[in-house]
Write a protein that holds these residues in place. Structure first.
Motif, PDB file in Angstrom:
ATOM      1  N   MET A   1      -2.135 -47.675   7.936  1.00  0.00           N
ATOM      2  CA  MET A   1      -1.050 -48.615   7.748  1.00  0.00           C
ATOM      3  C   MET A   1      -1.588 -49.812   6.970  1.00  0.00           C
ATOM      4  O   MET A   1      -2.702 -50.238   7.158  1.00  0.00           O
ATOM      5  N   VAL A   2      -0.753 -50.374   6.160  1.00  0.00           N
ATOM      6  CA  VAL A   2      -1.110 -51.535   5.349  1.00  0.00           C
ATOM      7  C   VAL A   2      -1.071 -52.785   6.222  1.00  0.00           C
ATOM      8  O   VAL A   2      -0.166 -52.956   7.035  1.00  0.00           O
ATOM      9  N   LYS A   3      -2.040 -53.652   6.044  1.00  0.00           N
ATOM     10  CA  LYS A   3      -2.070 -54.939   6.743  1.00  0.00           C
ATOM     11  C   LYS A   3      -2.376 -56.018   5.715  1.00  0.00           C
ATOM     12  O   LYS A   3      -3.459 -56.046   5.138  1.00  0.00           O
ATOM     13  N   LEU A   4      -1.401 -56.871   5.456  1.00  0.00           N
ATOM     14  CA  LEU A   4      -1.565 -57.954   4.489  1.00  0.00           C
ATOM     15  C   LEU A   4      -1.680 -59.271   5.223  1.00  0.00           C
ATOM     16  O   LEU A   4      -0.728 -59.706   5.874  1.00  0.00           O
ATOM     17  N   THR A   5      -2.837 -59.899   5.123  1.00  0.00           N
ATOM     18  CA  THR A   5      -3.011 -61.192   5.772  1.00  0.00           C
ATOM     19  C   THR A   5      -2.878 -62.330   4.779  1.00  0.00           C
ATOM     20  O   THR A   5      -2.571 -63.453   5.163  1.00  0.00           O
ATOM     21  N   ARG A   6      -3.131 -62.028   3.495  1.00  0.00           N
ATOM     22  CA  ARG A   6      -2.973 -63.017   2.429  1.00  0.00           C
ATOM     23  C   ARG A   6      -2.146 -62.402   1.314  1.00  0.00           C
ATOM     24  O   ARG A   6      -2.336 -61.245   0.955  1.00  0.00           O
ATOM     25  N   ILE A   7      -1.268 -63.170   0.758  1.00  0.00           N
ATOM     26  CA  ILE A   7      -0.434 -62.674  -0.329  1.00  0.00           C
ATOM     27  C   ILE A   7      -1.133 -62.841  -1.664  1.00  0.00           C
ATOM     28  O   ILE A   7      -1.077 -61.976  -2.517  1.00  0.00           O
ATOM     29  N   TYR A   8      -1.806 -63.921  -1.877  1.00  0.00           N
ATOM     30  CA  TYR A   8      -2.509 -64.102  -3.144  1.00  0.00           C
ATOM     31  C   TYR A   8      -4.007 -63.882  -2.941  1.00  0.00           C
ATOM     32  O   TYR A   8      -4.566 -64.206  -1.902  1.00  0.00           O
ATOM     33  N   THR A   9      -4.623 -63.284  -3.963  1.00  0.00           N
ATOM     34  CA  THR A   9      -6.055 -62.981  -3.881  1.00  0.00           C
ATOM     35  C   THR A   9      -6.853 -63.646  -4.997  1.00  0.00           C
ATOM     36  O   THR A   9      -8.065 -63.705  -4.921  1.00  0.00           O
TER      37      THR A   9
END
Length: 187
Positions: free
Chosen positions: A1-9
């Motif tokens: 499953m995808v886990k996004l903690t930050r939107i910009y990298t």
């Protein structure tokens, strides 16, 4: 499953982006153009879905999920021995579209002219989604000349544009209220 903690990298600040295999390419790379246009198709289908109810709403939701599969497939170049098995579009997904096209088309009025994109708000949005799908299809065929691409991706996009056309006709009273092209009408 995808886990996004930050939107910009910040990793794309110099004009490149990462692919599913970890490689980096220019943001204007043909592969990025192809899966970006699939994403655009998905967004337009989201607009169409605002006007859909019941079964049509559910069909569009299923297509939206499939389009993420298409994008993931395109985002990950084919390799001989990938570290992790990539998500690929399957023949079953294409066949599902075909069965829906056949079922819906059987209920439509016979075509006697080319159809102008329009009619109900749902039909107009579906026609827009169809044209964006066709652009994605053209980009995938160009990509296929340069690189290996899962052929089911092209088949899926080709059938999807057909499904969207049939759904637009369904949204126009099963074709009874289609906006017909009248050749030379304004000469």
């Amino acid at each position: 499953m995808v886990k996004l903690t930050r939107i910009y990298t910040r990793t794309g600040d110099k004009g490149d982006t990462g692919l599913g295999d970890g490689s980096r390419v220019a943001k204007h790379d043909l592969r990025v153009e192809a899966f970006g246009t699939v994403d655009e198709t998905n967004a337009v289908i989201g607009l169409a879905q605002l006007h859909a109810e019941g079964e049509l709403h559910d069909v569009l939701a299923r297509v939206q999920n499939d389009l993420f599969d298409v994008g993931a497939d395109l985002c990950t170049p084919e390799q001989e021995a990938p570290k992790y098995p990539p998500l690929r579009v399957t023949a079953a997904q294409v066949e599902s579209l075909e069965s829906r096209i056949d079922a819906y088309n059987a209920e439509l009025a016979t075509l006697r002219s080319f159809i102008l994109p329009g009619g109900t708000p749902l039909a107009a949005h579906l026609h827009l989604a169809r044209t964006v799908t066709r652009r994605a299809e053209r980009l995938v065929t160009a990509l296929m000349i340069e690189q290996s691409v899962n052929p089911e991706v092209l088949r899926y996009l080709n059938r999807l544009s057909d499904l969207l056309f049939v759904l637009a006709r369904r949204a126009n009273g099963n074709g009874d209220n289609d906006v017909l092209w009248v050749p030379g009408a304004n000469r």
